[in-house]
Design an enzyme around this catalytic site. Structure first.
Site: not given
Ligand code: AP5
Length: 208
Positions: A13, A88, A122, A155, A166
């Site tokens: 994402k 979410r 990552r 991370r 997660r």
């Molecule tokens: P990446 O683009 O980083 O993936 P992502 O889907 O953004 O993953 P996240 O782990 O950031 O999502 P998440 O939703 O768990 O975490 P968030 O930060 O929102 O890609 C992942 C890897 O793959 C990278 O190494 C990239 O280079 C590689 N890659 C990407 N696309 C690729 C492709 N097509 N081909 C090959 N490789 C690829 O949230 C973290 C924490 O914050 C949550 O657990 C929660 O505690 C809190 N939080 C955040 N938002 C909320 C909310 N709205 N409500 C409540 N708590 C929240």
């Protein structure tokens, strides 16, 4: 045009939202990045959120809705936004509907094996939060961000046990949003297991 990037942790994402935001010149609003910034700055919000984040649990709705509402009031959001990691939960989606109109939801999907491989490899820039992958999207120089020369780190929540938690949290609390937005006929599924160029071109086809 206001767009949500939906999908399990690590599906890509953030990577795709950053590229789309650059292409359309809209802001990328990542609640994960906003919360990590608050943790880094040791604000009250950051201190409260940290324990949930480290355990792979969601931060309470009221906290996240508050920070997104504030962010969406800024003038740069008037043309449109890419929301990454928000909403979410159904409660967050309902609160969002009262703030802005959502035009499209891009639902990225991939098998758990792809997700685990992506999250384990990552690396994120401490300074500008750019995202890399040790194998798929490596930086030019190991451990150093191509864009700002910041240090790349792993991370805390990308450890194997936390990844499982997660994914579990996603299935229970976030997956119901797929049905919620499908009913509204604004959700489009995209295969997130394609390479970055493949996912990006599928998303651009939907949006253009
Ligand atoms: P990446 O683009 O980083 O993936 P992502 O889907 O953004 O993953 P996240 O782990 O950031 O999502 P998440 O939703 O768990 O975490 P968030 O930060 O929102 O890609 C992942 C890897 O793959 C990278 O190494 C990239 O280079 C590689 N890659 C990407 N696309 C690729 C492709 N097509 N081909 C090959 N490789 C690829 O949230 C973290 C924490 O914050 C949550 O657990 C929660 O505690 C809190 N939080 C955040 N938002 C909320 C909310 N709205 N409500 C409540 N708590 C929240």
């Amino acid at each position: 045009m206001n767009v949500i990037l939906l999908g399990p942790p690590g599906v890509g994402k953030g990577t795709i939202a950053a590229k789309l935001a650059g292409h359309f010149n809209y802001p990328q609003i990542s609640t994960g990045d906003m919360l990590r910034e608050a943790v880094k700055s040791k604000t009250k919000l950051g201190m409260d959120a940290k324990s949930c984040m480290d355990k792979g649990m969601l931060v309470p709705d009221s906290v996240v809705i508050g920070i997104v509402e504030e962010r969406l009031k800024k003038p740069d959001c008037r043309k449109g936004v890419f929301l990454d990691g928000f909403p979410r939960t159904i409660a967050q989606a309902e609160a969002l509907a009262k703030i802005i109109r959502i035009d499209k939801v891009i639902n990225l999907q991939a098998d758990d094996s792809v997700i685990i491989e992506r999250l384990s490899g990552r690396r994120t820039c401490r300074k500008c939060m750019a995202i890399y992958h040790l194998v798929n999207i490596p930086p030019k120089k190991q451990g150093v961000c191509d864009k700002c020369k910041g240090e790349l780190y792993q991370r805390v929540d990308d450890k194997q046990e936390t990844i499982k938690k997660r994914l579990d949290t996603y299935r229970k609390q976030t997956e119901p949003l797929i049905g919620y937005y499908r009913k509204k006929k604004i959700l489009v599924d995209i295969d997130g297991s394609m390479d970055v160029e493949g996912v990006l071109s599928a998303a651009l086809n939907v949006l253009e």
